[in-house]
Structures are given as C-alpha cells and as structure tokens.
Design a protein around this motif. Structure first.
Motif, short mmCIF file in Angstrom:
data_model
loop_
_atom_site.label_atom_id
_atom_site.label_comp_id
_atom_site.label_asym_id
_atom_site.label_seq_id
_atom_site.Cartn_x
_atom_site.Cartn_y
_atom_site.Cartn_z
N PRO A 1 35.11 19.58 69.19
CA PRO A 1 35.95 20.23 68.19
C PRO A 1 36.12 19.41 66.93
CG PRO A 1 36.89 20.51 70.38
CD PRO A 1 35.75 19.54 70.52
N ALA A 2 36.30 18.09 67.04
CA ALA A 2 36.47 17.25 65.84
C ALA A 2 35.20 17.25 65.01
CB ALA A 2 36.85 15.84 66.25
N VAL A 3 34.06 17.16 65.65
CA VAL A 3 32.80 17.19 64.94
C VAL A 3 32.61 18.52 64.24
CG1 VAL A 3 30.28 17.21 65.24
CG2 VAL A 3 31.66 15.51 66.42
N ARG A 4 32.92 19.61 64.95
CA ARG A 4 32.74 20.93 64.36
C ARG A 4 33.58 21.09 63.11
NH1 ARG A 4 30.75 24.33 68.13
NH2 ARG A 4 30.15 25.66 66.40
N LEU B 1 31.82 21.53 59.50
CA LEU B 1 32.14 22.76 58.79
C LEU B 1 32.72 22.44 57.42
CD1 LEU B 1 32.53 25.83 58.62
CD2 LEU B 1 34.67 25.54 59.87
N GLY B 2 33.64 21.48 57.38
CA GLY B 2 34.25 21.09 56.11
C GLY B 2 33.24 20.54 55.13
N GLU B 3 32.31 19.72 55.63
CA GLU B 3 31.29 19.14 54.76
C GLU B 3 30.39 20.22 54.17
OE1 GLU B 3 29.35 16.41 57.31
OE2 GLU B 3 30.78 14.79 57.01
N GLU B 4 30.04 21.20 54.99
CA GLU B 4 29.18 22.27 54.50
C GLU B 4 29.91 23.16 53.49
OE1 GLU B 4 25.65 24.52 54.13
OE2 GLU B 4 26.14 22.48 54.75
N LEU B 5 31.18 23.43 53.73
CA LEU B 5 31.95 24.22 52.77
C LEU B 5 32.10 23.47 51.45
CD1 LEU B 5 34.69 25.69 55.13
CD2 LEU B 5 32.86 26.95 53.99
N ARG B 6 32.27 22.16 51.51
CA ARG B 6 32.34 21.37 50.28
C ARG B 6 31.02 21.45 49.52
NH1 ARG B 6 31.14 16.20 48.46
NH2 ARG B 6 32.62 15.38 46.90
N ARG B 7 29.89 21.35 50.25
CA ARG B 7 28.59 21.44 49.60
C ARG B 7 28.41 22.78 48.90
NH1 ARG B 7 23.72 23.50 50.15
NH2 ARG B 7 24.29 24.68 52.02
N LEU B 8 28.85 23.85 49.56
CA LEU B 8 28.72 25.18 48.98
C LEU B 8 29.63 25.34 47.76
CD1 LEU B 8 28.57 27.25 52.28
CD2 LEU B 8 26.69 26.86 50.68
N ARG B 9 30.81 24.73 47.81
CA ARG B 9 31.72 24.79 46.66
C ARG B 9 31.09 24.11 45.45
NH1 ARG B 9 34.86 21.07 44.69
NH2 ARG B 9 35.09 19.81 46.58
N THR C 1 37.89 18.05 54.59
CA THR C 1 37.88 16.74 55.26
C THR C 1 37.97 16.86 56.77
OG1 THR C 1 40.28 16.57 54.96
CG2 THR C 1 38.87 15.54 53.29
N GLY C 2 38.15 18.09 57.28
CA GLY C 2 38.24 18.30 58.73
C GLY C 2 39.56 17.87 59.32
N ILE C 3 40.56 17.63 58.47
CA ILE C 3 41.87 17.21 58.96
C ILE C 3 42.53 18.33 59.74
CG2 ILE C 3 44.22 16.55 58.25
CD1 ILE C 3 42.96 15.02 55.94
#
Length: 285
Positions: A5-8, A12-20, A46-48
């Motif tokens: 879950p933490a990795v996901r 997910l956050g990193e990919e959304l940032r890339r798309l932004r 940041t996945g926080i």
C-alpha cells in the motif's frame, strides 16, 4: 523496501505529479482547477495520504489525460489504496489480506510479468488440484470451504493469460519445482502436462534452470517483476514471504532484478528444451 500500500500511494503520487508537469500546471493551478486546497495535491503527490478513485479521475480530467489504459491503471491503483472499486477480487476482501489484493491488482493491470520460482509452480500456471495441495501445505488447519475459496481466487487470477490483451508472462523455474511431488504423483503429472499446455500460448515463455547449472543468482528466493503499459515508472519487484510481501520500486533495485532475471534466462534451457525436460519428468524419467 516497503509494503504494497505505501509503495502504491507513492508511485501513484509520482505519476500524477509527472502528468501535472506535462500539462504545464503548478500544484496551485491543479488545486484551483480541481476545487481543492493546494495541500491536498501535495499530500497526494508525496504519497502522504491516500487518494480516492474519484479524486484521481478528476485530476486526470484536469491534466487532459485521454489514454484509456493509463487512466484505468491509475484509477485501479487508487482503488487498491482506498479499498473501493468493482474488480472481481473485492468480492474476496473478507478472505484474502490487503497485500494479496494489492498483488492481484498489480497483476491485473500489468502488461508483462517476469517471475522466478524456486519451489512451486507459479500461481498463474497452477492446476486446480495442485493449487489445492499447495494451499493445504502452506496454510494448515484451514476449513475445506476456505481452501476451496482460496483456490478459486488463484484460478480466477489466471484469466489475465486469456484476456483480450493478455499478460505477457516469462517464467523461469528451478528444476526442483518440477520434481517436487506436491499433492502426489497423479496431481504432479497433471500439473506438468498443464504447464506444457499453457507454455504453448504465444505470450507465455517458460524456461527451466536444470540442476546442472549449480548455483545461480536467484537461488535464495523467488520474485516477480511487473511492468506496466505507457510508463516504466510504475514497474515494481515483488518479493513474497510466508506472512507478507515486500515491494521494491527504486530504479536501482529494478535494474538489479531485471539484470538478474536476464542472466538466469541465459543460463536456463531454451523453451523447447524446457518442454522436453518437463515431458521426461512427467513420464517418470
């Protein structure tokens, strides 16, 4: 190494940032267009904190992401994090732990998987009787109904190999996998025949590491490498343990495991020679 879950959440956050960033937006811009506070966008990237599937859908709309495969993948990642969604495995959420559900969702959305197995036949290639024998051996004292349900989950997972866009599976098996008579001789003979049949699928590549190779880089334990369409940033290595799974998603870790898998493929028997060995073992040789 982190749990699933933490990795996901982080991936997910990193990919959304890339798309932004690809959309030319700041986090403040994204928050304004989504009707949120800027801190929510930051926490997601940041996945926080977890993120709802509906929130991901909104962000993808804001970033004008049209690719249906990428949208489905990211929405599934979010669904695994918040426990929502309508995928088939959610019907078993009272039976299987979150880590297993997370693994299944990865498997379902991946375009390719590379797996090393040193002890048992990979779940995607197991016959019903073999799967039942493995489950009973690994999880003793379970009621028969629970064992049957777990076997049902395992067999349902195999649908990814016969989907419209099937998972591309490369499996390297230690010869010990073929010679260990899990469930008895009849069950094992049927399993070996099932392996040979599935290996005929054009998107399945099966190789055997014979005893004659001696020691090799993956001898200490099995692993799976999942790859995803459209972006390699979501690729992940899964290490399975008795009571949990660990996920490695750093680029450095992925490179090490990909290189190790390639090295084992080079030392393993060619697919046709692997099938010959499987046939000989099945016949009692």
């Amino acid at each position: 190494m982190q749990q699933g879950p933490a990795v996901r959440r982080r991936k997910l956050g990193e990919e959304l940032r890339r798309l932004r960033l690809a959309a030319g937006l700041t986090s403040r811009d994204a928050a304004r267009l989504a009707g949120w506070h800027q801190s929510k966008v930051s926490r997601i990237e940041t996945g926080i904190s977890g993120v709802r599937t509906s929130d991901v859908t909104l962000l993808l709309d804001v970033y004008t992401v049209a690719d249906p495969q990428l949208r489905a993948l990211l929405e599934t990642l979010a669904g695994a994090a918040d426990g929502m969604g309508s995928r088939w495995w959610h019907a078993y959420r009272g039976l299987i732990p979150p880590e297993y559900r997370d693994f299944i969702s990865l498997e379902d959305q991946a375009c390719a998987a590379r797996t090393l197995e040193t002890s048992v036949v990979p779940g995607l290639l197991q016959t019903p009787d073999y799967a039942r024998a493995v489950t009973r051996a690994a999880l003793v004292d379970l009621p028969a109904a629970t064992v049957n349900s777990l076997v049902e989950v395992r067999l349902t997972r195999q649908s990814v190999l016969r989907a419209e866009k099937p998972l591309e599976l490369c499996a390297v098996l230690d010869e010990a996998v073929l010679r260990r008579e899990v469930g008895g001789r009849r069950v094992m003979r049927d399993q070996l025949r099932g392996l040979a049949e599935t290996a005929q699928l054009p998107h399945v590549r099966l190789q055997v590491l014979p005893f004659s190779v001696g020691g090799y880089v993956g001898l200490t334990g099995p692993f799976v490498i999942f790859s995803f369409p459209n972006t390699s940033d979501l690729d992940v290595v899964v290490l399975d343990h008795l009571t949990s799974s660990l996920y490695l998603e750093r680029k450095e870790d992925l490179e090490v495991y990909c290189a190790a898998f390639h090295a084992m493929q080079a030392r393993a028997l060619a697919p046709e020679d692997s099938l010959d060995l499987i046939a000989r073992i099945s016949d009692g040789s």
